[in-house]
Motif scaffolding. Sequence first.
Motif, PDB file in Angstrom:
ATOM      1  N   PRO A  55       0.794  -1.236   0.000  1.00  0.00           N
ATOM      2  CA  PRO A  55       0.000   0.000   0.000  1.00  0.00           C
ATOM      3  C   PRO A  55       0.826   1.286   0.000  1.00  0.00           C
ATOM      4  CG  PRO A  55      -0.672  -1.469   1.799  1.00  0.00           C
ATOM      5  CD  PRO A  55       0.522  -2.083   1.167  1.00  0.00           C
ATOM      6  N   GLU A  56       2.030   1.254   0.548  1.00  0.00           N
ATOM      7  CA  GLU A  56       2.802   2.506   0.658  1.00  0.00           C
ATOM      8  C   GLU A  56       3.716   2.779  -0.538  1.00  0.00           C
ATOM      9  OE1 GLU A  56       4.663   1.730   4.506  1.00  0.00           O
ATOM     10  OE2 GLU A  56       3.757   3.568   5.243  1.00  0.00           O
ATOM     11  N   THR A  57       3.443   2.132  -1.661  1.00  0.00           N
ATOM     12  CA  THR A  57       4.360   2.301  -2.803  1.00  0.00           C
ATOM     13  C   THR A  57       4.513   3.768  -3.191  1.00  0.00           C
ATOM     14  OG1 THR A  57       3.755   0.133  -3.651  1.00  0.00           O
ATOM     15  CG2 THR A  57       4.799   1.632  -5.207  1.00  0.00           C
ATOM     16  N   GLU A  58       3.390   4.439  -3.451  1.00  0.00           N
ATOM     17  CA  GLU A  58       3.474   5.842  -3.899  1.00  0.00           C
ATOM     18  C   GLU A  58       4.227   6.684  -2.876  1.00  0.00           C
ATOM     19  OE1 GLU A  58       0.521   4.264  -4.431  1.00  0.00           O
ATOM     20  OE2 GLU A  58      -0.323   4.930  -6.352  1.00  0.00           O
ATOM     21  N   ALA A  59       3.840   6.540  -1.617  1.00  0.00           N
ATOM     22  CA  ALA A  59       4.452   7.355  -0.562  1.00  0.00           C
ATOM     23  C   ALA A  59       5.960   7.088  -0.487  1.00  0.00           C
ATOM     24  CB  ALA A  59       3.786   7.060   0.775  1.00  0.00           C
ATOM     25  N   THR A  60       6.363   5.833  -0.657  1.00  0.00           N
ATOM     26  CA  THR A  60       7.789   5.485  -0.591  1.00  0.00           C
ATOM     27  C   THR A  60       8.562   6.208  -1.689  1.00  0.00           C
ATOM     28  OG1 THR A  60       7.257   3.310   0.310  1.00  0.00           O
ATOM     29  CG2 THR A  60       9.431   3.554  -0.686  1.00  0.00           C
ATOM     30  N   TYR A  61       8.017   6.169  -2.910  1.00  0.00           N
ATOM     31  CA  TYR A  61       8.773   6.720  -4.038  1.00  0.00           C
ATOM     32  C   TYR A  61       8.704   8.252  -4.083  1.00  0.00           C
ATOM     33  CZ  TYR A  61      10.158   2.124  -5.388  1.00  0.00           C
ATOM     34  OH  TYR A  61      10.753   0.894  -5.368  1.00  0.00           O
ATOM     35  N   LEU A  62       7.638   8.827  -3.548  1.00  0.00           N
ATOM     36  CA  LEU A  62       7.602  10.300  -3.472  1.00  0.00           C
ATOM     37  C   LEU A  62       8.621  10.777  -2.436  1.00  0.00           C
ATOM     38  CD1 LEU A  62       3.745  10.867  -3.833  1.00  0.00           C
ATOM     39  CD2 LEU A  62       5.527  11.226  -5.566  1.00  0.00           C
ATOM     40  N   TYR A  63       8.727  10.027  -1.357  1.00  0.00           N
ATOM     41  CA  TYR A  63       9.751  10.327  -0.340  1.00  0.00           C
ATOM     42  C   TYR A  63      11.155  10.244  -0.961  1.00  0.00           C
ATOM     43  CZ  TYR A  63      12.878   9.446   3.621  1.00  0.00           C
ATOM     44  OH  TYR A  63      13.934   9.488   4.517  1.00  0.00           O
ATOM     45  N   LEU A  64      11.378   9.175  -1.732  1.00  0.00           N
ATOM     46  CA  LEU A  64      12.699   9.001  -2.360  1.00  0.00           C
ATOM     47  C   LEU A  64      12.997  10.116  -3.354  1.00  0.00           C
ATOM     48  CD1 LEU A  64      12.854   5.152  -2.987  1.00  0.00           C
ATOM     49  CD2 LEU A  64      14.334   6.499  -1.480  1.00  0.00           C
ATOM     50  N   ALA A  65      11.962  10.511  -4.125  1.00  0.00           N
ATOM     51  CA  ALA A  65      12.168  11.569  -5.119  1.00  0.00           C
ATOM     52  C   ALA A  65      12.641  12.855  -4.429  1.00  0.00           C
ATOM     53  CB  ALA A  65      10.883  11.814  -5.912  1.00  0.00           C
TER      54      ALA A  65
END
Length: 363
Positions: free
Chosen positions: A242-252
């Motif tokens: 479920p946290e895929t989007e949040a993970t990659y926005l954090y990384l960006a």
Amino acid sequence: MANTLFTPYRLSGLELNNRIVMAPMTRSRAIGNIPNETMAEFYAQRAAAGLLITEGTSPSPNGLGYARIPGIFSDEQVAGWKKVTDAVHEKGGKIVVQLMHTGRVAHADNLPAGATVLGPSAVKLENTKMWVDAKGVLELPAAKEMSVEDILLTIDEYVQAARNAIRAGFDGIELHGANGYLIKQFLNPHSNRRTDQYGGSIENRSRFLLEVVSAVINAIGKDKVGIRLSPFGTYNETHAYPETEATYLYLAEALKKLDIAYLHITDQSVKGEPNELTKAIRKIFTNTVILSGGYSAVKAEEALSQGYGDLVSFGVPFIANPDLVDRFKSKLPLNQPKFDLFYTAGKEGYTDYPVFEDVPVFA
Ligand SMILES: Cc1cc2nc3c(=O)[nH]c(=O)nc-3n(C[C@H](O)[C@H](O)[C@H](O)COP(=O)(O)O)c2cc1C
């Protein structure tokens, strides 16, 4: 005039002749894990690309999970890669090495003596088997869960590999944070079950990646560092969460702060169009974005004209067409790839694809 695939591009101080990138592709021709003349020939044949990214190359004996993949931790490997970079530079091309630590996606029998199959956690791959020369296709036992000491040693291996890459004449490095290899194994909560500072929250699962990035930046400079990510990719059993989007926005955000040269975004579901997450990442990460996955020349031009990315990488089309840039430019038909020869040893299906020649027309 609008930018096209053929417009030159400045990538953090590197002048690219065009916006066509050859995607990283494992080809299993590195006998003894050492790059050789045949590999130099393969890359030189494709040097008209604005940028070549090498096949996944291990920073460590522990990361040589597949048969016949190259490393970049020994002097012999550095000397082998020097042949490749010289051959590409002689033809006016630019080339970065993809640093791929296979982590748990490894069979111990593919590793050199004394090396260990490592992962963030000892989670066995259930449905993934692996080819081992002279043995065939084998099951993968669970990796050894990395201690914090293992993690720090592995980060040092990336640093040494990045330094070796510069010694070998590469124009930079691409960290392989995609497709289920070690960095992605840390990002994904299915493969990462840790309860220490490297597991659990988004920040903790991202820690290994960001520590590797910071360490290689210190070693060779941020302008020479890019990373490949595959947010929705589930290859090698990095299952959806479920946290895929949040993970990659954090990384960006974090990668923008670190100001690395580029982000290369892909996954197996991309079919020539960026998804909404890629578009959102693009807004945050305002340095160079390389789009990838299922692009044709037409789709690539569309994506560039929409501003979704700066460069586009092509994989399979480059395997079969050493003169892909010319074929795109002149809208010529493409050779078909020989899938059964993607990972075999030797020149067949590797350096023997023909360039386009006009068929003479006789009255
Ligand atoms: C034979 C083969 C080997 C590959 N090896 C790698 C690799 O070492 N590292 C990587 O990041 N991606 C690897 N990929 C994925 C490609 O870089 C690319 O993302 C994929 O082929 C989709 O792009 P395409 O549709 O332009 O081929 C490989 C793909 C193929 C076909």
